[in-house]
Write a protein that holds these residues in place. Structure first.
Motif, PDB file in Angstrom:
ATOM      1  N   CYS A 111      35.614  10.653 -25.208  1.00 12.31           N
ATOM      2  CA  CYS A 111      34.313  11.251 -25.506  1.00 12.31           C
ATOM      3  C   CYS A 111      34.569  12.575 -26.206  1.00 12.31           C
ATOM      4  O   CYS A 111      35.248  13.450 -25.660  1.00 12.31           O
ATOM      5  N   LEU A 112      34.057  12.731 -27.422  1.00  9.72           N
ATOM      6  CA  LEU A 112      34.385  13.916 -28.211  1.00  9.72           C
ATOM      7  C   LEU A 112      33.622  15.165 -27.751  1.00  9.72           C
ATOM      8  O   LEU A 112      33.947  16.276 -28.139  1.00  9.72           O
ATOM      9  N   ARG A 113      32.641  14.975 -26.891  1.00 12.51           N
ATOM     10  CA  ARG A 113      31.898  16.127 -26.349  1.00 12.51           C
ATOM     11  C   ARG A 113      32.616  16.711 -25.130  1.00 12.51           C
ATOM     12  O   ARG A 113      32.753  17.914 -24.986  1.00 12.51           O
ATOM     13  N   LYS A 138      34.068  16.183 -34.325  1.00 15.31           N
ATOM     14  CA  LYS A 138      33.346  16.840 -33.224  1.00 15.31           C
ATOM     15  C   LYS A 138      32.186  17.660 -33.788  1.00 15.31           C
ATOM     16  O   LYS A 138      31.076  17.622 -33.272  1.00 15.31           O
ATOM     17  N   ASP A 139      32.473  18.382 -34.858  1.00 20.11           N
ATOM     18  CA  ASP A 139      31.432  19.211 -35.488  1.00 20.11           C
ATOM     19  C   ASP A 139      30.265  18.353 -35.979  1.00 20.11           C
ATOM     20  O   ASP A 139      29.123  18.788 -35.977  1.00 20.11           O
ATOM     21  N   TRP A 140      30.570  17.144 -36.392  1.00 22.56           N
ATOM     22  CA  TRP A 140      29.525  16.248 -36.886  1.00 22.56           C
ATOM     23  C   TRP A 140      28.846  15.458 -35.761  1.00 22.56           C
ATOM     24  O   TRP A 140      28.041  14.579 -36.017  1.00 22.56           O
ATOM     25  N   ASN A 141      29.257  15.752 -34.523  1.00 21.20           N
ATOM     26  CA  ASN A 141      28.689  15.080 -33.345  1.00 21.20           C
ATOM     27  C   ASN A 141      28.967  13.584 -33.278  1.00 21.20           C
ATOM     28  O   ASN A 141      28.122  12.803 -32.813  1.00 21.20           O
ATOM     29  N   CYS A 142      30.130  13.183 -33.762  1.00 25.90           N
ATOM     30  CA  CYS A 142      30.565  11.800 -33.537  1.00 25.90           C
ATOM     31  C   CYS A 142      30.822  11.678 -32.041  1.00 25.90           C
ATOM     32  O   CYS A 142      31.383  12.581 -31.419  1.00 25.90           O
ATOM     33  N   GLU A 143      30.397  10.561 -31.435  1.00 28.31           N
ATOM     34  CA  GLU A 143      30.432  10.473 -29.974  1.00 28.31           C
ATOM     35  C   GLU A 143      31.804  10.163 -29.400  1.00 28.31           C
ATOM     36  O   GLU A 143      32.242  10.777 -28.438  1.00 28.31           O
ATOM     37  N   ASN A 167      35.814  15.537 -23.996  1.00 26.74           N
ATOM     38  CA  ASN A 167      37.260  15.281 -24.074  1.00 26.74           C
ATOM     39  C   ASN A 167      37.773  14.352 -22.975  1.00 26.74           C
ATOM     40  O   ASN A 167      38.975  14.285 -22.728  1.00 26.74           O
ATOM     41  N   LYS A 168      36.885  13.656 -22.290  1.00 26.58           N
ATOM     42  CA  LYS A 168      37.301  12.742 -21.227  1.00 26.58           C
ATOM     43  C   LYS A 168      37.516  11.322 -21.769  1.00 26.58           C
ATOM     44  O   LYS A 168      36.846  10.898 -22.710  1.00 26.58           O
ATOM     45  N   ILE A 169      38.440  10.602 -21.159  1.00 27.17           N
ATOM     46  CA  ILE A 169      38.649   9.199 -21.535  1.00 27.17           C
ATOM     47  C   ILE A 169      37.481   8.385 -20.991  1.00 27.17           C
ATOM     48  O   ILE A 169      37.178   8.447 -19.800  1.00 27.17           O
ATOM     49  N   ILE A 170      36.823   7.648 -21.862  1.00 26.87           N
ATOM     50  CA  ILE A 170      35.660   6.868 -21.424  1.00 26.87           C
ATOM     51  C   ILE A 170      35.984   5.374 -21.320  1.00 26.87           C
ATOM     52  O   ILE A 170      35.216   4.589 -20.795  1.00 26.87           O
ATOM     53  N   GLY A 171      37.159   4.987 -21.840  1.00 22.35           N
ATOM     54  CA  GLY A 171      37.525   3.574 -21.808  1.00 22.35           C
ATOM     55  C   GLY A 171      38.657   3.319 -22.772  1.00 22.35           C
ATOM     56  O   GLY A 171      39.364   4.249 -23.158  1.00 22.35           O
ATOM     57  N   GLY A 172      38.823   2.062 -23.162  1.00 24.50           N
ATOM     58  CA  GLY A 172      39.910   1.745 -24.079  1.00 24.50           C
ATOM     59  C   GLY A 172      39.650   0.460 -24.841  1.00 24.50           C
ATOM     60  O   GLY A 172      38.825  -0.362 -24.442  1.00 24.50           O
ATOM     61  N   GLU A 173      40.371   0.331 -25.950  1.00 22.23           N
ATOM     62  CA  GLU A 173      40.293  -0.906 -26.741  1.00 22.23           C
ATOM     63  C   GLU A 173      41.521  -1.762 -26.448  1.00 22.23           C
ATOM     64  O   GLU A 173      42.661  -1.284 -26.506  1.00 22.23           O
ATOM     65  N   VAL A 174      41.271  -3.014 -26.155  1.00 23.31           N
ATOM     66  CA  VAL A 174      42.342  -3.983 -25.913  1.00 23.31           C
ATOM     67  C   VAL A 174      42.853  -4.493 -27.253  1.00 23.31           C
ATOM     68  O   VAL A 174      42.064  -4.926 -28.095  1.00 23.31           O
ATOM     69  N   LEU A 175      44.170  -4.412 -27.476  1.00 18.81           N
ATOM     70  CA  LEU A 175      44.758  -4.862 -28.737  1.00 18.81           C
ATOM     71  C   LEU A 175      45.874  -5.869 -28.462  1.00 18.81           C
ATOM     72  O   LEU A 175      46.797  -5.597 -27.697  1.00 18.81           O
ATOM     73  N   LEU A 176      45.768  -7.031 -29.074  1.00 17.15           N
ATOM     74  CA  LEU A 176      46.742  -8.108 -28.872  1.00 17.15           C
ATOM     75  C   LEU A 176      48.143  -7.701 -29.302  1.00 17.15           C
ATOM     76  O   LEU A 176      48.312  -7.007 -30.308  1.00 17.15           O
TER      77      LEU A 176
END
Ligand code: C2E
Ligand code: MG
Ligand code: MG
Ligand code: MG
Length: 279
Positions: free
Chosen positions: A49-51, A248-253, A53-62
């Motif tokens: 989370c860019l607001r 972050k400045d552009w408020n990307c989540e 800085n906490k890990i919110i989850g993950g992407e599974v990659l084969l």
């Protein structure tokens, strides 16, 4: 430069010895075998989370490490699996593995999300959503914890089977994400027409943020579009501090990239989550 084949003594697997086509057939044969034996595995890349800085989850990659071939990139073998009609068993095997793992480690991951990639071809299987739902029920998981990433293709236009699968997954509570947004067939039209919870800005734009002004405009406007449509914006391919700060400045989540975390084994991912919860 002659090569002699004696019994039980195979020449090394090199480009000189095999044409691309023969090499692809070899890869497909080995892939089929390893899918059947459940030999592929996966890594997880944390998402932040860019607001906060906490890990919110993950992407599974084969990940595929074949005895004969060594490690093969999914960018290489996923398209081959699609061509060879192997993508459906591959997706099924991966989902089953990930759900079993998630179910076993709910104590650690239950407040986080997991993103899974599917192939557009998966959505052409009439019973795809039904099977995914059945599998998630078997493992006593809730769909809301999972995000399904779809890369758009031209087949998304008015295909009944695709639409039914998308509707069914969305209705069940899965979050749907449009992967690699901004390139290929992705369009705003599809974004609105499809049930969409999230948009992943393609890493091409993120990595090239400061090489071309147009990439900045595109990135910023894709983030703005997400805000206006009330969907989650994810930037992947963040490789440096300057890019991170700008997003972050552009408020990307949400952010994802080597500068934050590289893909890691499921065990390392669990350890990371445990440690960051303790902080
Ligand atoms: P994708 O879904 O867009 O996944 C993101 C890719 O970008 C991953 O490569 C990831 O390791 C890489 N990446 C993330 N952050 C950075 C960064 O900061 N810099 C750079 N250079 N790369 C970064 P990977 O794991 O090699 O996967 C490549 C593609 O293979 C995926 O792109 C996806 O299209 C496909 N793929 C991977 N796993 C699966 C799967 O389970 N099912 C399907 N259908 N496709 C998959
Ligand atoms: Mg993805
Ligand atoms: Mg992507
Ligand atoms: Mg990609």
């Amino acid at each position: 430069n002659s090569v002699t084949f004696s019994s039980g003594n195979w020449a090394p697997f090199t480009n000189e010895l095999k044409s691309d086509h023969a090499q692809q057939l070899t890869i497909i044969t080995l892939l089929r075998e390893d899918i059947r034996n459940g030999k592929l595995h996966y890594h997880v890349q944390p998402q932040v989370c860019l607001r906060t800085n906490k890990i919110i989850g993950g992407e599974v990659l084969l990940r595929w490490h074949n005895e004969q071939l060594g490690p093969v990139s999914p960018a290489e073998f996923v398209p081959l699996a699609e061509q060879a009609g192997l993508i459906y068993p591959l997706t099924e095997m991966l989902f089953e593995k990930v759900f079993a793992w998630a179910s076993q480690h709910q104590a650690i991951i239950k407040t986080t999300s997991l993103s899974l990639n599917i192939s557009a071809l998966d959505l052409l299987q009439a019973n795809f959503a039904q099977k995914v739902n059945a599998s998630i029920n078997t493992h006593q998981l809730i769909p809301e914890q999972f995000t399904i990433e779809i890369t758009e293709t031209s087949m998304f236009h008015n295909n009944d089977i695709v639409n039914n699968n998308v509707e069914e997954l969305y209705a069940a509570g899965f979050k749907l994400s449009i992967d690699d947004f901004g390139i290929g067939y992705s369009s705003m039209l599809n974004l609105v027409a499809l049930k969409t919870n999230e948009l992943k800005i393609d890493q091409f734009f993120v990595m090239g943020l400061f090489t071309q002004k147009s990439n900045q405009y595109l990135c910023q406007n894709m983030i703005r579009l997400c805000q206006q449509l009330n969907i989650t914006s994810v930037a992947e391919g963040i490789e440096d501090q300057q890019t991170l700060q700008t997003l972050k400045d552009w408020n990307c989540e949400i952010g994802q990239g080597y500068y934050l975390y590289k893909p890691m084994t499921p065990d390392d991912y669990l350890r990371l989550l445990e440690n960051s919860i303790c902080e």
